[in-house]
Write a protein that holds these residues in place. Structure first.
Motif, PDB file in Angstrom:
ATOM      1  N   VAL A 287       0.796  -1.285  -0.135  1.00 10.79           N
ATOM      2  CA  VAL A 287       0.076   0.044  -0.056  1.00 10.79           C
ATOM      3  C   VAL A 287       0.992   1.197   0.196  1.00 10.79           C
ATOM      4  CG1 VAL A 287      -1.914  -1.061   1.142  1.00 10.79           C
ATOM      5  CG2 VAL A 287      -0.064   0.043   2.735  1.00 10.79           C
ATOM      6  N   ILE A 288       0.259   2.373  -0.439  1.00 10.25           N
ATOM      7  CA  ILE A 288       0.801   3.842  -0.187  1.00 10.25           C
ATOM      8  C   ILE A 288      -0.160   4.508   0.693  1.00 10.25           C
ATOM      9  CG2 ILE A 288       2.266   3.473  -2.318  1.00 10.25           C
ATOM     10  CD1 ILE A 288       0.190   5.153  -3.680  1.00 10.25           C
ATOM     11  N   GLY A 289       0.395   5.530   1.026  1.00  9.65           N
ATOM     12  CA  GLY A 289      -0.535   6.207   1.830  1.00  9.65           C
ATOM     13  C   GLY A 289      -0.314   7.841   2.103  1.00  9.65           C
ATOM     14  N   TYR A 290      -1.240   8.837   2.207  1.00  9.45           N
ATOM     15  CA  TYR A 290      -0.906  10.012   2.706  1.00  9.45           C
ATOM     16  C   TYR A 290      -1.385  10.201   4.014  1.00  9.45           C
ATOM     17  CZ  TYR A 290      -1.686  15.156   3.042  1.00  9.45           C
ATOM     18  OH  TYR A 290      -1.697  16.343   3.441  1.00  9.45           O
ATOM     19  N   VAL A 291      -0.438   9.893   4.983  1.00  7.89           N
ATOM     20  CA  VAL A 291      -0.994   9.593   6.479  1.00  7.89           C
ATOM     21  C   VAL A 291      -1.055  10.773   7.391  1.00  7.89           C
ATOM     22  CG1 VAL A 291      -0.950   7.948   8.290  1.00  7.89           C
ATOM     23  CG2 VAL A 291      -0.103   7.209   6.179  1.00  7.89           C
ATOM     24  N   ARG A 292      -1.971  11.622   6.782  1.00  5.17           N
ATOM     25  CA  ARG A 292      -2.147  12.985   7.506  1.00  5.17           C
ATOM     26  C   ARG A 292      -3.484  12.981   8.552  1.00  5.17           C
ATOM     27  NH1 ARG A 292      -5.192  17.288   6.996  1.00  5.17           N
ATOM     28  NH2 ARG A 292      -5.359  17.237   4.998  1.00  5.17           N
ATOM     29  N   GLU A 293      -3.224  13.414   9.662  1.00  8.29           N
ATOM     30  CA  GLU A 293      -4.390  13.423  10.901  1.00  8.29           C
ATOM     31  C   GLU A 293      -4.312  15.043  11.180  1.00  8.29           C
ATOM     32  OE1 GLU A 293      -4.783   9.619  13.292  1.00  8.29           O
ATOM     33  OE2 GLU A 293      -2.537  10.107  13.141  1.00  8.29           O
ATOM     34  N   ASP A 294      -5.135  15.214  11.916  1.00  7.24           N
ATOM     35  CA  ASP A 294      -5.251  16.702  12.412  1.00  7.24           C
ATOM     36  C   ASP A 294      -4.824  16.954  13.524  1.00  7.24           C
ATOM     37  OD1 ASP A 294      -7.055  17.236  10.249  1.00  7.24           O
ATOM     38  OD2 ASP A 294      -8.941  16.880  11.167  1.00  7.24           O
ATOM     39  N   PHE A 295      -3.322  16.436  13.831  1.00 10.02           N
ATOM     40  CA  PHE A 295      -2.663  16.554  15.027  1.00 10.02           C
ATOM     41  C   PHE A 295      -1.114  16.082  14.549  1.00 10.02           C
ATOM     42  CE2 PHE A 295      -4.734  12.675  15.888  1.00 10.02           C
ATOM     43  CZ  PHE A 295      -3.616  11.861  16.351  1.00 10.02           C
ATOM     44  N   LEU A 296      -0.091  16.341  15.174  1.00 12.54           N
ATOM     45  CA  LEU A 296       1.182  15.888  14.735  1.00 12.54           C
ATOM     46  C   LEU A 296       1.697  14.822  16.123  1.00 12.54           C
ATOM     47  CD1 LEU A 296       3.048  19.065  13.836  1.00 12.54           C
ATOM     48  CD2 LEU A 296       1.992  17.347  12.435  1.00 12.54           C
ATOM     49  N   SER A 297       1.678  13.776  15.552  1.00 16.65           N
ATOM     50  CA  SER A 297       2.112  12.662  16.483  1.00 16.65           C
ATOM     51  C   SER A 297       2.689  11.348  15.682  1.00 16.65           C
ATOM     52  CB  SER A 297       1.159  12.554  17.625  1.00 16.65           C
ATOM     53  OG  SER A 297       1.874  11.589  18.567  1.00 16.65           O
ATOM     54  N   ARG A 298       1.711  10.698  14.981  1.00 18.53           N
ATOM     55  CA  ARG A 298       1.929   9.489  14.532  1.00 18.53           C
ATOM     56  C   ARG A 298       2.099   9.284  13.212  1.00 18.53           C
ATOM     57  NH1 ARG A 298      -3.677   6.995  17.108  1.00 18.53           N
ATOM     58  NH2 ARG A 298      -4.247   8.301  15.658  1.00 18.53           N
ATOM     59  N   GLY A 299       3.480   9.665  12.713  1.00 21.52           N
ATOM     60  CA  GLY A 299       4.090   9.907  11.546  1.00 21.52           C
ATOM     61  C   GLY A 299       4.525   8.627  10.697  1.00 21.52           C
ATOM     62  N   THR A 300       5.323   8.803   9.771  1.00 25.24           N
ATOM     63  CA  THR A 300       5.791   7.553   8.987  1.00 25.24           C
ATOM     64  C   THR A 300       7.257   7.398   8.939  1.00 25.24           C
ATOM     65  OG1 THR A 300       5.798   8.876   6.969  1.00 25.24           O
ATOM     66  CG2 THR A 300       3.754   7.707   7.311  1.00 25.24           C
ATOM     67  N   PHE A 301       7.871   8.296   9.668  1.00 25.12           N
ATOM     68  CA  PHE A 301       9.255   7.884   9.564  1.00 25.12           C
ATOM     69  C   PHE A 301       9.641   6.891  10.922  1.00 25.12           C
ATOM     70  CE2 PHE A 301       9.336  11.568   7.140  1.00 25.12           C
ATOM     71  CZ  PHE A 301      10.245  11.551   6.247  1.00 25.12           C
ATOM     72  N   ALA A 302       9.081   5.579  10.741  1.00 29.82           N
ATOM     73  CA  ALA A 302       9.267   4.684  11.614  1.00 29.82           C
ATOM     74  C   ALA A 302       9.212   3.301  11.180  1.00 29.82           C
ATOM     75  CB  ALA A 302       7.931   4.881  12.709  1.00 29.82           C
ATOM     76  N   GLU A 303       9.388   2.364  11.949  1.00 36.51           N
ATOM     77  CA  GLU A 303       9.411   0.955  11.247  1.00 36.51           C
ATOM     78  C   GLU A 303       7.827   0.577  11.158  1.00 36.51           C
ATOM     79  OE1 GLU A 303      13.261  -1.493  13.186  1.00 36.51           O
ATOM     80  OE2 GLU A 303      11.641  -1.281  14.494  1.00 36.51           O
ATOM     81  N   TYR A 304       6.985   1.094  11.822  1.00 38.61           N
ATOM     82  CA  TYR A 304       5.578   0.761  11.515  1.00 38.61           C
ATOM     83  C   TYR A 304       4.786   2.013  11.658  1.00 38.61           C
ATOM     84  CZ  TYR A 304       6.614  -4.060  12.379  1.00 38.61           C
ATOM     85  OH  TYR A 304       7.418  -5.471  12.103  1.00 38.61           O
ATOM     86  N   VAL A 305       3.426   2.060  11.028  1.00 36.22           N
ATOM     87  CA  VAL A 305       2.483   3.197  11.140  1.00 36.22           C
ATOM     88  C   VAL A 305       1.475   2.731  11.133  1.00 36.22           C
ATOM     89  CG1 VAL A 305       2.404   3.869   8.667  1.00 36.22           C
ATOM     90  CG2 VAL A 305       1.794   5.559  10.749  1.00 36.22           C
ATOM     91  N   ALA A 306       0.231   2.972  12.250  1.00 35.91           N
ATOM     92  CA  ALA A 306      -1.229   2.827  12.108  1.00 35.91           C
ATOM     93  C   ALA A 306      -1.875   4.019  11.426  1.00 35.91           C
ATOM     94  CB  ALA A 306      -1.614   2.844  13.214  1.00 35.91           C
TER      95      ALA A 306
ATOM     96  N   PRO B 242      -5.024   5.572   8.977  1.00 34.53           N
ATOM     97  CA  PRO B 242      -6.278   5.503   8.857  1.00 34.53           C
ATOM     98  C   PRO B 242      -6.638   5.040   7.485  1.00 34.53           C
ATOM     99  CG  PRO B 242      -5.770   7.497   9.810  1.00 34.53           C
ATOM    100  CD  PRO B 242      -4.355   7.083   9.481  1.00 34.53           C
ATOM    101  N   VAL B 243      -7.750   4.136   7.296  1.00 33.87           N
ATOM    102  CA  VAL B 243      -7.854   3.765   5.996  1.00 33.87           C
ATOM    103  C   VAL B 243      -8.306   4.403   5.040  1.00 33.87           C
ATOM    104  CG1 VAL B 243     -10.197   3.181   6.426  1.00 33.87           C
ATOM    105  CG2 VAL B 243      -8.931   1.572   4.739  1.00 33.87           C
TER     106      VAL B 243
END
Length: 318
Positions: free
Chosen positions: A87-106, A108-109
């Motif tokens: 998969v690919i994703g533009y993983v933006r939420e309305d706050f800053l915390s859980r980004g993609t520069f990590a081994e895993y990211v949760a 939103p579908v």
């Protein structure tokens, strides 16, 4: 898991590489094993506190909004993906915390789509934010159609290069601003290059004496002013960099996560309409160097951060 994070606003010096807590997978999220994440100017602008007025930080913040990876665990309310999907994703939420520069990211579908089969993970990670920005501005805000003359600023960059390709696919003639070292690259994409700097408006008018039908500003400031000057009567103007565009009768655009738009981009890539150029890659632990390079503002295409996985690593390893 290992990740890049920061505990306060600042420059690349505030980035830390180390262990952070594993992400939890909510009902509407998908746990993705990150293979690559691309750098965008908004990443270091967020880190510098420049978006504090609209995005609350929950420190420590893991930066990054772009991702390409493999599904490890779909959430309980997610039938769209199964374990092993790329998969690919533009993983933006309305706050800053859980980004993609990590081994895993949760993720939103609503932020995910299938990865293009003909791209590497590195290339694919450069598609979501830049591709969605270009797609939403070119096809929706500016409504570029066959026969239009379109001006794209910073046309060799991540957003600009995809905007050029989308506008050309729509049947438009494209004029793109870039430094001279990137002129051949723009010609390969189908654009007519012009050089930045003093006299830009005259150079654009030399190519389009009657003005341009649509202008896409990705830089702001003088580039936006030139865009307004060279518009044909009734021309359309959009900027992703400068809110002053509204006072000039144009549209200020902030890209939205949109799974349908992202899936359409995947289709265009697989049809060889859109390509993604990766200029340089860095391992996750050197993300600060990737940020520094991005901040110089001279990148052709995308800068990508990769996560190293051995053949033995898999969903069970989490």
């Amino acid at each position: 898991m290992k990740a890049i994070s920061y505990r306060q606003y600042g420059g690349p010096e505030v980035l830390e590489y180390g262990d952070v807590r594993d992400p939890k997978v909510g009902p509407d999220s998908v746990l993705v094993k990150v293979r690559a994440a691309s750098v965008n100017p908004v990443d270091w602008k967020c880190m510098g506190g420049h978006l504090d007025a609209i995005l609350d930080p929950v420190f420590p913040v893991i930066p990054g909004w772009d991702v390409a990876g493999v599904v490890v665990q779909p959430g309980a309310a997610v039938p769209e993906f199964v374990v092993g999907d790329e998969v690919i994703g533009y993983v933006r939420e309305d706050f800053l915390s859980r980004g993609t520069f990590a081994e895993y990211v949760a993720a939103p579908v609503r932020t995910l789509a299938r990865k293009p089969r003909n791209l590497t993970f590195e290339e694919a990670s450069g598609l979501p934010l830049a591709g969605l920005t270009a797609f939403q501005v070119i096809t929706k805000t500016l409504d570029v159609t066959e026969g239009d003359v379109v001006l794209v600023h910073a046309a060799a960059g991540g957003v600009g290069s995809i905007a050029v390709q989308l506008a050309r696919h729509a049947g438009a003639r494209v004029i793109g601003t870039a430094s001279e070292r990137n002129h051949d690259f723009l010609r390969e994409l189908g654009a007519e290059p012009v050089t930045y700097g003093e006299g830009l408006a005259e150079r654009v008018r030399a190519l389009a004496p009657e003005g341009v039908d649509a202008a896409f500003d990705t830089v702001g400031g003088d580039a936006l002013k030139v865009s307004a000057e060279v518009l044909a009567p009734g021309g359309r103007l959009a900027s992703i960099a400068d809110g002053a565009v509204i006072g000039l009768g144009g549209h200020y655009c902030f890209v939205r996560p949109d799974a349908d738009d992202l899936q359409r981009l995947t289709q265009l890539v697989e049809q060889d309409v859109v390509t993604v150029h990766v200029s340089e890659t860095f391992p996750l632990e050197r993300a600060a160097d990737a940020y520094r390079l991005s901040a110089e503002g001279r990148t052709r295409g995308k800068i990508v951060v990769t996560v190293d996985w051995t053949a033995e690593d898999g969903p069970a390893a989490h």
